[in-house]
Scaffold this motif. Structure first.
Motif, PDB file in Angstrom:
ATOM      1  N   ASN A 127      54.315  56.084 -20.422  1.00 61.12           N
ATOM      2  CA  ASN A 127      55.615  55.562 -19.974  1.00 61.12           C
ATOM      3  C   ASN A 127      55.568  54.051 -19.784  1.00 61.12           C
ATOM      4  O   ASN A 127      56.508  53.338 -20.152  1.00 61.12           O
ATOM      5  CB  ASN A 127      56.087  56.258 -18.699  1.00 61.12           C
ATOM      6  CG  ASN A 127      56.573  57.657 -18.974  1.00 61.12           C
ATOM      7  OD1 ASN A 127      56.994  57.974 -20.086  1.00 61.12           O
ATOM      8  ND2 ASN A 127      56.505  58.512 -17.976  1.00 61.12           N
ATOM      9  N   ARG A 147      55.553  52.527 -23.232  1.00 59.17           N
ATOM     10  CA  ARG A 147      56.897  52.560 -23.838  1.00 59.17           C
ATOM     11  C   ARG A 147      57.723  51.356 -23.383  1.00 59.17           C
ATOM     12  O   ARG A 147      58.325  50.659 -24.199  1.00 59.17           O
ATOM     13  CB  ARG A 147      57.636  53.842 -23.451  1.00 59.17           C
ATOM     14  CG  ARG A 147      57.185  55.082 -24.170  1.00 59.17           C
ATOM     15  CD  ARG A 147      57.953  56.305 -23.638  1.00 59.17           C
ATOM     16  NE  ARG A 147      57.370  57.551 -24.066  1.00 59.17           N
ATOM     17  CZ  ARG A 147      57.786  58.262 -25.120  1.00 59.17           C
ATOM     18  NH1 ARG A 147      58.808  57.846 -25.834  1.00 59.17           N
ATOM     19  NH2 ARG A 147      57.187  59.401 -25.432  1.00 59.17           N
ATOM     20  N   SER A 148      57.761  51.110 -22.092  1.00 59.49           N
ATOM     21  CA  SER A 148      58.598  50.022 -21.591  1.00 59.49           C
ATOM     22  C   SER A 148      58.060  48.657 -21.996  1.00 59.49           C
ATOM     23  O   SER A 148      58.826  47.773 -22.383  1.00 59.49           O
ATOM     24  CB  SER A 148      58.784  50.117 -20.075  1.00 59.49           C
ATOM     25  OG  SER A 148      57.558  49.964 -19.415  1.00 59.49           O
ATOM     26  N   TYR A 179      56.035  56.606 -29.600  1.00 57.94           N
ATOM     27  CA  TYR A 179      55.224  57.225 -28.550  1.00 57.94           C
ATOM     28  C   TYR A 179      55.335  58.748 -28.546  1.00 57.94           C
ATOM     29  O   TYR A 179      54.388  59.432 -28.153  1.00 57.94           O
ATOM     30  CB  TYR A 179      55.517  56.612 -27.182  1.00 57.94           C
ATOM     31  CG  TYR A 179      54.787  55.293 -27.051  1.00 57.94           C
ATOM     32  CD1 TYR A 179      53.407  55.251 -26.937  1.00 57.94           C
ATOM     33  CD2 TYR A 179      55.474  54.090 -27.114  1.00 57.94           C
ATOM     34  CE1 TYR A 179      52.731  54.051 -26.863  1.00 57.94           C
ATOM     35  CE2 TYR A 179      54.801  52.882 -27.049  1.00 57.94           C
ATOM     36  CZ  TYR A 179      53.429  52.880 -26.919  1.00 57.94           C
ATOM     37  OH  TYR A 179      52.747  51.682 -26.857  1.00 57.94           O
ATOM     38  N   ASP A 180      56.448  59.288 -29.009  1.00 59.03           N
ATOM     39  CA  ASP A 180      56.523  60.746 -29.187  1.00 59.03           C
ATOM     40  C   ASP A 180      55.475  61.193 -30.212  1.00 59.03           C
ATOM     41  O   ASP A 180      54.788  62.198 -30.004  1.00 59.03           O
ATOM     42  CB  ASP A 180      57.913  61.164 -29.668  1.00 59.03           C
ATOM     43  CG  ASP A 180      58.989  61.011 -28.602  1.00 59.03           C
ATOM     44  OD1 ASP A 180      58.646  60.787 -27.412  1.00 59.03           O
ATOM     45  OD2 ASP A 180      60.185  61.092 -28.969  1.00 59.03           O
ATOM     46  N   ARG A 235      64.945  50.740 -28.976  1.00 58.11           N
ATOM     47  CA  ARG A 235      64.450  51.702 -27.961  1.00 58.11           C
ATOM     48  C   ARG A 235      64.098  53.033 -28.618  1.00 58.11           C
ATOM     49  O   ARG A 235      63.090  53.648 -28.290  1.00 58.11           O
ATOM     50  CB  ARG A 235      65.500  51.928 -26.877  1.00 58.11           C
ATOM     51  CG  ARG A 235      65.615  50.809 -25.901  1.00 58.11           C
ATOM     52  CD  ARG A 235      66.516  51.171 -24.722  1.00 58.11           C
ATOM     53  NE  ARG A 235      66.806  50.013 -23.935  1.00 58.11           N
ATOM     54  CZ  ARG A 235      65.975  49.473 -23.051  1.00 58.11           C
ATOM     55  NH1 ARG A 235      64.788  50.000 -22.847  1.00 58.11           N
ATOM     56  NH2 ARG A 235      66.324  48.404 -22.363  1.00 58.11           N
ATOM     57  N   ASP A 289      60.472  54.854 -28.608  1.00 54.67           N
ATOM     58  CA  ASP A 289      60.362  56.232 -28.122  1.00 54.67           C
ATOM     59  C   ASP A 289      59.815  57.163 -29.205  1.00 54.67           C
ATOM     60  O   ASP A 289      58.961  58.009 -28.927  1.00 54.67           O
ATOM     61  CB  ASP A 289      61.704  56.745 -27.612  1.00 54.67           C
ATOM     62  CG  ASP A 289      62.060  56.176 -26.252  1.00 54.67           C
ATOM     63  OD1 ASP A 289      61.154  55.703 -25.528  1.00 54.67           O
ATOM     64  OD2 ASP A 289      63.263  56.195 -25.909  1.00 54.67           O
ATOM     65  N   LYS A 290      60.300  57.015 -30.425  1.00 55.99           N
ATOM     66  CA  LYS A 290      59.816  57.856 -31.530  1.00 55.99           C
ATOM     67  C   LYS A 290      58.330  57.601 -31.767  1.00 55.99           C
ATOM     68  O   LYS A 290      57.549  58.536 -31.954  1.00 55.99           O
ATOM     69  CB  LYS A 290      60.631  57.586 -32.794  1.00 55.99           C
ATOM     70  CG  LYS A 290      60.230  58.432 -33.980  1.00 55.99           C
ATOM     71  CD  LYS A 290      60.304  59.921 -33.717  1.00 55.99           C
ATOM     72  CE  LYS A 290      61.713  60.404 -33.573  1.00 55.99           C
ATOM     73  NZ  LYS A 290      61.783  61.878 -33.397  1.00 55.99           N
TER      74      LYS A 290
END
Length: 127
Positions: free
Chosen positions: A44, A47-48, A21-22, A14, A18-19
């Motif tokens: 978002n 990400r999922s 997409y950041d 996860r 997240d990193k």
């Protein structure tokens, strides 16, 4: 056969997504990749769904397949044009994310080998 999901773990996977997409959202050098995600269902959502996909891809729960019935990247991306530039941007962002979450060197290298192999198949028919 190595199970990368077991080596990485759910929490670290996860964090990797997240990193990634950041980086996509914050780095002006990859704006083209960011805009591509904004044209779809948004970051978002990406990400999922990327977490779901990578979970199964790396040998963990097949969450993407459970939800959509397949994990075929060509089908997943058939609605968008993906050429060498976008593939390279994506891989570079993922390599940065792998580095930033500090996976063990061997695990990170194996992750990137698998991702490079699979990402290289996306969009070939459209070029």
């Amino acid at each position: 056969m190595r199970n990368l999901y077991s080596e990485i773990g759910e929490d670290k996977l996860r964090l990797l997504v997240d990193k990634f997409y950041d980086i996509v959202e914050q780095d002006p050098a990859v704006e083209e990749l960011h805009l591509l995600h904004l044209r779809g269902h948004g970051i978002n959502h990406s990400r999922s769904e990327q977490f779901r996909f990578l979970s199964g891809f790396f040998g963990g729960p097949k969450l993407y397949v459970e939800k959509f019935g397949h994990a075929n990247l060509t089908r997943i991306h058939e609605h968008i044009e993906i050429g060498p530039t976008l593939r390279t941007l994506w891989l570079n962002c993922m390599a940065r994310a792998v580095s930033e979450i500090k996976l063990p060197e061997e695990t990170g290298a194996e992750v990137m080998r698998h991702l490079t192999r699979i990402v290289s198949t996306i969009g070939r028919s459209r070029q």
